[in-house]
Write a protein that holds these residues in place. Structure first.
Motif, PDB file in Angstrom:
ATOM      1  N   UNK A 149     -22.608  -9.982  -4.513  1.00  0.00           N
ATOM      2  CA  UNK A 149     -21.662  -9.095  -5.069  1.00  0.00           C
ATOM      3  C   UNK A 149     -20.446  -9.841  -4.449  1.00  0.00           C
ATOM      4  N   UNK A 150     -19.702 -10.395  -5.375  1.00  0.00           N
ATOM      5  CA  UNK A 150     -18.544 -11.326  -4.998  1.00  0.00           C
ATOM      6  C   UNK A 150     -17.363 -10.436  -4.706  1.00  0.00           C
ATOM      7  N   UNK A 151     -16.487 -10.837  -3.848  1.00  0.00           N
ATOM      8  CA  UNK A 151     -15.253 -10.140  -3.433  1.00  0.00           C
ATOM      9  C   UNK A 151     -15.701  -8.877  -2.860  1.00  0.00           C
ATOM     10  N   UNK A 152     -16.572  -8.767  -2.051  1.00  0.00           N
ATOM     11  CA  UNK A 152     -17.032  -7.440  -1.726  1.00  0.00           C
ATOM     12  C   UNK A 152     -16.003  -6.507  -0.996  1.00  0.00           C
ATOM     13  N   UNK A 153     -15.837  -5.367  -1.518  1.00  0.00           N
ATOM     14  CA  UNK A 153     -14.996  -4.238  -0.741  1.00  0.00           C
ATOM     15  C   UNK A 153     -15.304  -2.954  -0.856  1.00  0.00           C
ATOM     16  N   UNK A 154     -16.569  -2.649  -0.546  1.00  0.00           N
ATOM     17  CA  UNK A 154     -17.210  -1.296  -0.519  1.00  0.00           C
ATOM     18  C   UNK A 154     -17.366  -1.111   0.960  1.00  0.00           C
ATOM     19  N   UNK A 155     -18.210   0.077   1.336  1.00  0.00           N
ATOM     20  CA  UNK A 155     -18.555   0.690   2.609  1.00  0.00           C
ATOM     21  C   UNK A 155     -19.582  -0.329   3.197  1.00  0.00           C
ATOM     22  N   UNK A 156     -19.719  -0.029   4.457  1.00  0.00           N
ATOM     23  CA  UNK A 156     -20.730  -0.618   5.152  1.00  0.00           C
ATOM     24  C   UNK A 156     -21.990  -0.017   4.736  1.00  0.00           C
ATOM     25  N   UNK A 157     -22.203   1.078   3.934  1.00  0.00           N
ATOM     26  CA  UNK A 157     -23.506   1.842   3.795  1.00  0.00           C
ATOM     27  C   UNK A 157     -23.680   1.257   2.644  1.00  0.00           C
ATOM     28  N   UNK A 171     -17.125 -12.956   0.693  1.00  0.00           N
ATOM     29  CA  UNK A 171     -15.658 -12.720   1.432  1.00  0.00           C
ATOM     30  C   UNK A 171     -14.598 -13.956   1.160  1.00  0.00           C
ATOM     31  N   UNK A 172     -13.769 -13.677   0.662  1.00  0.00           N
ATOM     32  CA  UNK A 172     -12.627 -14.772   0.326  1.00  0.00           C
ATOM     33  C   UNK A 172     -11.434 -14.443   0.900  1.00  0.00           C
ATOM     34  N   UNK A 173     -10.296 -14.950   0.057  1.00  0.00           N
ATOM     35  CA  UNK A 173      -8.976 -14.950   0.694  1.00  0.00           C
ATOM     36  C   UNK A 173      -8.385 -13.578   1.300  1.00  0.00           C
ATOM     37  N   UNK A 174      -8.759 -12.395   0.614  1.00  0.00           N
ATOM     38  CA  UNK A 174      -8.300 -11.221   1.312  1.00  0.00           C
ATOM     39  C   UNK A 174      -8.599 -11.149   2.886  1.00  0.00           C
ATOM     40  N   UNK A 175      -9.718 -11.613   3.252  1.00  0.00           N
ATOM     41  CA  UNK A 175      -9.957 -11.904   4.808  1.00  0.00           C
ATOM     42  C   UNK A 175      -9.034 -12.496   5.432  1.00  0.00           C
ATOM     43  N   UNK A 176      -8.310 -13.226   5.053  1.00  0.00           N
ATOM     44  CA  UNK A 176      -7.316 -14.021   5.906  1.00  0.00           C
ATOM     45  C   UNK A 176      -5.966 -13.171   6.059  1.00  0.00           C
ATOM     46  N   UNK A 177      -5.787 -12.056   5.388  1.00  0.00           N
ATOM     47  CA  UNK A 177      -4.719 -11.310   5.697  1.00  0.00           C
ATOM     48  C   UNK A 177      -4.799 -10.173   6.686  1.00  0.00           C
ATOM     49  N   UNK A 178      -4.102 -10.034   7.702  1.00  0.00           N
ATOM     50  CA  UNK A 178      -4.279  -9.218   8.811  1.00  0.00           C
ATOM     51  C   UNK A 178      -4.138  -7.691   8.481  1.00  0.00           C
ATOM     52  N   UNK A 179      -3.607  -7.349   7.241  1.00  0.00           N
ATOM     53  CA  UNK A 179      -3.202  -6.073   6.794  1.00  0.00           C
ATOM     54  C   UNK A 179      -4.773  -5.621   6.183  1.00  0.00           C
ATOM     55  N   UNK A 180      -5.572  -6.698   5.891  1.00  0.00           N
ATOM     56  CA  UNK A 180      -6.736  -6.030   5.373  1.00  0.00           C
ATOM     57  C   UNK A 180      -7.887  -5.562   6.446  1.00  0.00           C
ATOM     58  N   UNK A 181      -7.422  -4.530   7.072  1.00  0.00           N
ATOM     59  CA  UNK A 181      -7.911  -4.036   8.380  1.00  0.00           C
ATOM     60  C   UNK A 181      -9.473  -3.667   8.108  1.00  0.00           C
ATOM     61  N   UNK A 182      -9.562  -3.102   7.206  1.00  0.00           N
ATOM     62  CA  UNK A 182     -10.890  -2.326   6.574  1.00  0.00           C
ATOM     63  C   UNK A 182     -11.839  -3.323   6.050  1.00  0.00           C
ATOM     64  N   UNK A 183     -11.650  -4.552   5.388  1.00  0.00           N
ATOM     65  CA  UNK A 183     -12.160  -5.431   5.081  1.00  0.00           C
ATOM     66  C   UNK A 183     -12.485  -6.344   6.256  1.00  0.00           C
ATOM     67  N   UNK A 184     -11.774  -6.760   7.290  1.00  0.00           N
ATOM     68  CA  UNK A 184     -12.016  -7.369   8.557  1.00  0.00           C
ATOM     69  C   UNK A 184     -12.875  -6.710   9.346  1.00  0.00           C
ATOM     70  N   UNK A 185     -13.006  -5.411   9.475  1.00  0.00           N
ATOM     71  CA  UNK A 185     -13.755  -4.758  10.158  1.00  0.00           C
ATOM     72  C   UNK A 185     -15.482  -4.842   9.657  1.00  0.00           C
TER      73      UNK A 185
END
Length: 268
Positions: A149-157, A171-185
């Motif tokens: 599932x490319x560029x995954x942005x769903x929930x943990x469930x 996981x790609x470039x969006x992970x490098x942005x500190x504002x992407x808090x939900x994705x980084x978590x």
């Protein structure tokens, strides 16, 4: 490292593709998976991947390009798979983020391609935006081999449901942005076995190159961001994500995890 999703065949790289590849290899990228977006691009994509042993093709019909697909393209996809045996079927999926895209047509196209992938015993590379529940339901019906599932942005469930179906999460470039808090978590909470790296170049670039064309040579930025959010060694994560990619895309099994390239080329 393996870039599991990079559109290296598109026109944005025509002027300097060889230099981009050289820099990516120098940065430690041992293999690049190149997914298709429409039938018109298949021949060029296959020729590109035939030209270098570290490039691996995937063939499919992207949901965002509905107006470029015809009914005959599905027959063409079956023939191309039989003739060229790509690494995977992709990029395929559902995009419910863009309101102008006909959802019924997307669903029909997806299910047809999942059926083709199942019959060919190939994994799939998924594009999913605002449609994870619909995608998960389709995957349960289709019973495909698995994939990413490319560029995954769903929930943990939702992530766990993909994992239960034999998928890994890109996981790609969006992970490098500190504002992407939900994705980084999410990247911190997932089991490491779930994660593969990608760039989606030329799109979705990393924070250090915001506003510029993305490139596979920036994959180390994604690796570093993953190491930061997980508190783990980049070297260890490079090895583990490479192993994860090989587990779900069997044609990558020949990648030398020491970083020196491919041990033996799979049939393409």
């Amino acid at each position: 490292m393996i870039d599991t999703h990079c559109h290296l065949d598109v026109a944005e790289f025509d002027a300097d593709r060889a230099a981009v590849l050289a820099r990516a290899r120098a940065a430690g990228v041992a293999a690049i998976v190149v997914p298709a977006i429409h039938a018109e691009g298949w021949n060029g994509l296959l020729a590109l991947c035939d030209s270098a042993e570290d490039l691996y093709p995937a063939l499919g019909l992207h949901p965002v390009y509905l107006d470029r697909h015809s009914a005959s393209d599905l027959d063409g996809l079956e023939r191309a798979i039989a003739g060229h045996r790509p690494l995977a079927v992709g990029e395929i999926g559902l995009d419910h983020y863009l309101p102008e895209l006909d959802r019924a047509r997307q669903q029909t196209l997806l299910e047809a391609q999942l059926s083709i992938a199942r019959d060919a015993d190939l994994p799939v590379l998924l594009h999913v935006r605002k449609a994870h529940e619909e995608m998960l339901a389709a995957l349960r019906r289709a019973r495909v081999k698995g994939g990413i599932a490319h560029a995954f942005n769903g929930s943990l469930q939702q992530a766990q449901q993909y994992l239960d179906l034999g998928f890994r999460l890109g996981f790609g470039g969006m992970l490098t942005f500190t504002r992407s808090s939900r994705l980084r978590r999410l990247a911190a909470e997932l089991p490491v076995e779930a994660i593969v790296l990608e760039t989606d170049a030329p799109d979705m670039t990393v924070a250090a190159h915001r506003g510029e064309r993305n490139s596979p040579e920036y994959l180390p930025d994604v690796l570093q961001a993953l190491a930061e959010v997980r508190g783990e060694s980049p070297d260890v994560l490079a090895a583990l994500t490479t192993e994860n990619a090989g587990a779900v895309l069997p044609g990558l099994d020949g990648i030398d995890r020491s970083g020196s390239g491919r041990v033996s080329a799979p049939p393409i």
